[in-house]
Design a protein around this motif. Structure first.
Motif, PDB file in Angstrom:
ATOM      1  N   LEU A  69       3.183  -9.221   1.427  1.00 62.37           N
ATOM      2  CA  LEU A  69       4.161  -8.407   2.154  1.00 62.37           C
ATOM      3  C   LEU A  69       4.858  -7.425   1.227  1.00 62.37           C
ATOM      4  O   LEU A  69       5.061  -6.252   1.583  1.00 62.37           O
ATOM      5  CB  LEU A  69       5.185  -9.311   2.832  1.00 62.37           C
ATOM      6  CG  LEU A  69       4.685 -10.179   3.994  1.00 62.37           C
ATOM      7  CD1 LEU A  69       5.843 -11.004   4.557  1.00 62.37           C
ATOM      8  CD2 LEU A  69       4.069  -9.314   5.093  1.00 62.37           C
ATOM      9  N   ARG A  71       3.776  -6.133  -1.519  1.00 62.40           N
ATOM     10  CA  ARG A  71       2.843  -5.091  -1.936  1.00 62.40           C
ATOM     11  C   ARG A  71       2.553  -4.120  -0.800  1.00 62.40           C
ATOM     12  O   ARG A  71       2.457  -2.908  -1.009  1.00 62.40           O
ATOM     13  CB  ARG A  71       1.551  -5.747  -2.413  1.00 62.40           C
ATOM     14  CG  ARG A  71       0.491  -4.780  -2.894  1.00 62.40           C
ATOM     15  CD  ARG A  71      -0.707  -5.550  -3.414  1.00 62.40           C
ATOM     16  NE  ARG A  71      -1.744  -4.631  -3.839  1.00 62.40           N
ATOM     17  CZ  ARG A  71      -2.663  -4.097  -3.035  1.00 62.40           C
ATOM     18  NH1 ARG A  71      -2.636  -4.405  -1.737  1.00 62.40           N
ATOM     19  NH2 ARG A  71      -3.572  -3.258  -3.496  1.00 62.40           N
ATOM     20  N   SER A  72       2.438  -4.629   0.404  1.00 57.78           N
ATOM     21  CA  SER A  72       2.115  -3.764   1.543  1.00 57.78           C
ATOM     22  C   SER A  72       3.250  -2.807   1.863  1.00 57.78           C
ATOM     23  O   SER A  72       3.009  -1.651   2.229  1.00 57.78           O
ATOM     24  CB  SER A  72       1.779  -4.623   2.769  1.00 57.78           C
ATOM     25  OG  SER A  72       0.682  -5.480   2.506  1.00 57.78           O
ATOM     26  N   HIS A  73       4.486  -3.277   1.741  1.00 53.16           N
ATOM     27  CA  HIS A  73       5.654  -2.466   2.099  1.00 53.16           C
ATOM     28  C   HIS A  73       6.359  -1.867   0.890  1.00 53.16           C
ATOM     29  O   HIS A  73       7.435  -1.279   1.047  1.00 53.16           O
ATOM     30  CB  HIS A  73       6.644  -3.312   2.900  1.00 53.16           C
ATOM     31  CG  HIS A  73       6.077  -3.850   4.180  1.00 53.16           C
ATOM     32  ND1 HIS A  73       5.967  -3.086   5.326  1.00 53.16           N
ATOM     33  CD2 HIS A  73       5.570  -5.074   4.491  1.00 53.16           C
ATOM     34  CE1 HIS A  73       5.433  -3.827   6.301  1.00 53.16           C
ATOM     35  NE2 HIS A  73       5.183  -5.034   5.818  1.00 53.16           N
ATOM     36  N   GLN A  74       5.760  -2.032  -0.314  1.00 52.86           N
ATOM     37  CA  GLN A  74       6.343  -1.481  -1.537  1.00 52.86           C
ATOM     38  C   GLN A  74       7.794  -1.931  -1.720  1.00 52.86           C
ATOM     39  O   GLN A  74       8.690  -1.141  -1.993  1.00 52.86           O
ATOM     40  CB  GLN A  74       6.257   0.052  -1.530  1.00 52.86           C
ATOM     41  CG  GLN A  74       4.849   0.593  -1.471  1.00 52.86           C
ATOM     42  CD  GLN A  74       4.781   2.090  -1.662  1.00 52.86           C
ATOM     43  OE1 GLN A  74       5.719   2.692  -2.202  1.00 52.86           O
ATOM     44  NE2 GLN A  74       3.697   2.706  -1.229  1.00 52.86           N
ATOM     45  N   LYS A  75       8.011  -3.229  -1.590  1.00 52.37           N
ATOM     46  CA  LYS A  75       9.344  -3.814  -1.755  1.00 52.37           C
ATOM     47  C   LYS A  75       9.340  -4.881  -2.847  1.00 52.37           C
ATOM     48  O   LYS A  75      10.047  -5.873  -2.762  1.00 52.37           O
ATOM     49  CB  LYS A  75       9.811  -4.435  -0.433  1.00 52.37           C
ATOM     50  CG  LYS A  75       9.939  -3.454   0.711  1.00 52.37           C
ATOM     51  CD  LYS A  75      11.055  -2.449   0.456  1.00 52.37           C
ATOM     52  CE  LYS A  75      11.227  -1.506   1.633  1.00 52.37           C
ATOM     53  NZ  LYS A  75      12.283  -0.498   1.388  1.00 52.37           N
ATOM     54  N   GLN A 355       1.035   3.182  -4.955  1.00 49.27           N
ATOM     55  CA  GLN A 355       0.376   2.052  -4.317  1.00 49.27           C
ATOM     56  C   GLN A 355      -1.134   2.206  -4.390  1.00 49.27           C
ATOM     57  O   GLN A 355      -1.686   3.219  -3.995  1.00 49.27           O
ATOM     58  CB  GLN A 355       0.792   1.921  -2.852  1.00 49.27           C
ATOM     59  CG  GLN A 355       0.166   0.728  -2.150  1.00 49.27           C
ATOM     60  CD  GLN A 355       0.596   0.628  -0.714  1.00 49.27           C
ATOM     61  OE1 GLN A 355       1.268   1.509  -0.207  1.00 49.27           O
ATOM     62  NE2 GLN A 355       0.195  -0.445  -0.051  1.00 49.27           N
ATOM     63  N   SER A 360      -6.852  -5.007   1.737  1.00 50.66           N
ATOM     64  CA  SER A 360      -5.772  -5.964   1.905  1.00 50.66           C
ATOM     65  C   SER A 360      -6.275  -7.377   2.156  1.00 50.66           C
ATOM     66  O   SER A 360      -5.477  -8.302   2.231  1.00 50.66           O
ATOM     67  CB  SER A 360      -4.880  -5.536   3.069  1.00 50.66           C
ATOM     68  OG  SER A 360      -5.636  -5.430   4.259  1.00 50.66           O
TER      69      SER A 360
END
Length: 597
Positions: A69, A71-75, A355, A360
């Protein structure tokens, strides 16, 4: 400062080394001593096994999901900050869990500000010897009476039991669980009751005779009557109500411990995988991933320093930080303080802003690769069994050392000895792999771990554990060196890191979870040495099966052609391309000659 600080590799590596060092210290503050603290709360082996199994299960499943999560949302930085800050606060909830015995013993401090006495660890069987002035207790055999609350008491039969109201003296005798223990020498209380710890599976314990009754016990004799007198019967009824309250307290202690540990692990587990992924991608942008492989040393160094440092501080600081309850709250305070320090270091931790567009479903692809490759399947089963056997050592070895009179400083030193041995043995990794091959290294690791477990089942003193800890460098290091080499050789492009995470997280964590669940009940039903011996037998049987099926597995190709397809896409010079082509031609000739031979 660099014009583009995002690619300041030297600075990024310095921060990463410091962060790994601090995180090693942070984990060492609590993790090695957690089961010992749970035991001092009053929880028996099955409950501790359930708690530790839940902890491993959450780490194996929750950490990869959070990393995906983030990595997917860059958080990633947000998750790192929240994880470090939340774990620092959640660890303190464990301090608030009420122990089953709210008065665990006399906690006086001597002039050196260290604890001089302590109560018997919960779960240790106590032998109550009734001594009369008219006749020594040695003339009659002792019996063990099982009472609620995971404690049992042995009563030595004497002539006084038979001279009362005609009863035979076989009537059960109970003692309140809330009694506090104090003296370091076996002493007779006002009713002539001596308490001796008698831990199942541990013989010749130097702690024998180390506890006595401090609070007034249940009267054995009321006006010269026997145990079956009305006075003692009414006292037994009140004691039964006390046992009911103790069972209720046990439920609350377990439930609160479970809730605190689940919350704590949910907040703690994501940070390691998120930081590793961030640093690897940061270095991969500038083709510096080779410098990533040496960072594990700093975490082991931090763990070695932290486990000895916190153990040295427990004695002096525990007198001032805890006036009641079990020892060990210093571990959680230290964990919170070091987590705050790690939070400060994480501000400068390198996190890539760009990114990468990798698929994924890397974990699913890695899992399919394990299922489809027999070599990886057998290796995964090996890691699963190894994780289960290792959990037996991590969960209950300190219990055994404590029963033999070991201090926490010696426990911490034993952990540091194994970690430092692994660091010192690492330069011999390549020669050992060439000499023994990957299969031989797996066999060496399994054999050393089985030997450790067998040795632990026959411990005779607290110091006898130290020689076996040297084997940890081989039992842990050699096995994972072989796993890393196998992954590097068998993985397809882009699946090396997912495969490594799958083996270290999902497979090993699942094995440790199952081993914890089963191990606690084995200790309760049999004993701790039986658990070690059973794990040793399982590992030896699997080692024999592992070596016997290796010749029957499909032959591995010496060249992974799918990896060679990525060579043309890399940015190399003309001379480097010529070198790669020469290497490819040489490797293909060697493989062709092997096929013909």
């Amino acid at each position: 400062m660099s014009a583009n600080p995002q690619w300041d590799i030297s600075r990024a590596l310095r921060v990463a080394r410091l962060f790994h060092l601090v995180c090693g210290v942070r984990d060492a503050c609590v993790t090695p001593f957690l089961t010992l603290y749970l035991r001092q709360l009053g929880l028996a082996a099955p409950w501790v096994g359930i708690l530790m199994g839940t902890k491993h299960l959450i780490a194996a499943s929750w950490a990869p999901f959070c990393a995906f999560l983030a990595r997917s949302h860059q958080k990633r930085r947000v998750l790192m900050t929240a994880s470090l800050l939340g774990s620092a606060g959640a660890s303190l909830f464990m301090v608030l869990v009420p122990p089953l015995d709210r008065d665990p013993g006399d906690r006086r401090c001597n002039g050196s500000h260290s604890l001089t006495t302590e109560g018997p660890p919960p779960g240790v069987t106590l032998t109550v010897t009734v001594i009369l002035a008219s006749e020594p207790a040695s003339n009659s055999p002792a019996r063990v009476l099982n009472l609620p609350g995971e404690r049992s008491y042995g009563v030595a039969g004497t002539r006084g039991f038979e001279e009362g109201s005609g009863e035979s003296g076989q009537e059960p005798f109970s003692y309140p669980l809330g009694s506090s223990m104090g003296s370091t020498q076996g002493a007779r209380n006002r009713s002539g009751v001596l308490l001796h710890p008698d831990t199942p599976g541990v013989t010749g314990s130097p702690r024998e005779g180390a506890f006595r009754v401090v609070s007034p016990p249940l009267p054995l004799f009321a006006g010269g009557t026997a145990l079956a007198s009305p006075a003692n019967q009414s006292a037994a009824e009140g004691d039964g109500r006390a046992f009911g309250l103790s069972l209720e307290g046990l439920q609350w202690t377990f439930i609160l411990s479970l809730g605190s540990m689940v919350l704590w692990e949910l907040l703690t587990s994501p940070v390691e995988q998120v930081t590793d992924d961030s640093l690897y991608e940061y270095l991969d942008f500038v083709d510096a991933t080779d410098r990533y492989r040496s960072l594990w040393v700093w975490r082991l160094l931090g763990t070695s320093v932290g486990v000895c440092g916190i153990a040295a501080l427990v004695g002096p600081l525990d007198c001032f930080l805890a006036t009641s309850g079990p020892r060990g709250v210093v571990h959680f305070y230290g964990y919170s303080l070091v987590s705050a320090l790690a939070l400060l270091v994480s501000i400068a931790f390198p996190v890539p802003n760009c990114q990468r567009r990798d698929p994924s479903y890397r974990t699913v692809k890695a899992l399919s690769l394990v299922v489809g490759d027999p070599h990886l399947t057998v290796l995964a089963l090996t890691i699963f069994l190894t994780g289960g056997a290792t959990s037996a050592v991590q969960n209950f070895l300190f219990w055994q050392m404590k029963d033999h009179g070991s201090s926490e400083l010696i426990m911490g030193f034993s952990v540091a000895l194994g970690l430092l041995g692994e660091i010192l043995l690492h330069p011999f990794k390549a020669p050992l792999l060439r000499k023994l091959s990957r299969v031989g290294m797996v066999g060496l690791g399994l054999g050393c771990l089985a030997g450790q477990l067998l040795y632990y089942s026959f411990l005779w003193s607290w110091w006898s554990v130290l020689p076996a800890q040297i084997l940890s460098a081989l039992s842990h290091g050699a096995l994972w060196w072989s796993v890393s080499a196998s992954i590097e050789h068998l993985a397809t492009p882009g699946t090396e890191r997912p495969l490594s995470a799958l083996f270290r997280g999902h497979v090993c964590g699942s094995g440790a979870s199952l081993g914890s669940f089963v191990g606690g009940f084995v200790v309760m039903r049999f004993s701790l040495p039986v658990l070690y011996q059973a794990c040793c037998v399982v590992l030896l049987l699997w080692l024999a099966l592992f070596l016997s099926i290796q010749p029957r597995l499909p032959q591995e190709r010496k060249i992974n052609y799918s990896k060679l397809l990525t060579v043309e896409a890399s940015d190399t010079s003309d001379s480097e391309q010529g070198t790669e082509r020469d290497w490819l031609v040489k490797a293909m000739r060697e493989e062709y000659s092997d096929w013909r031979g």
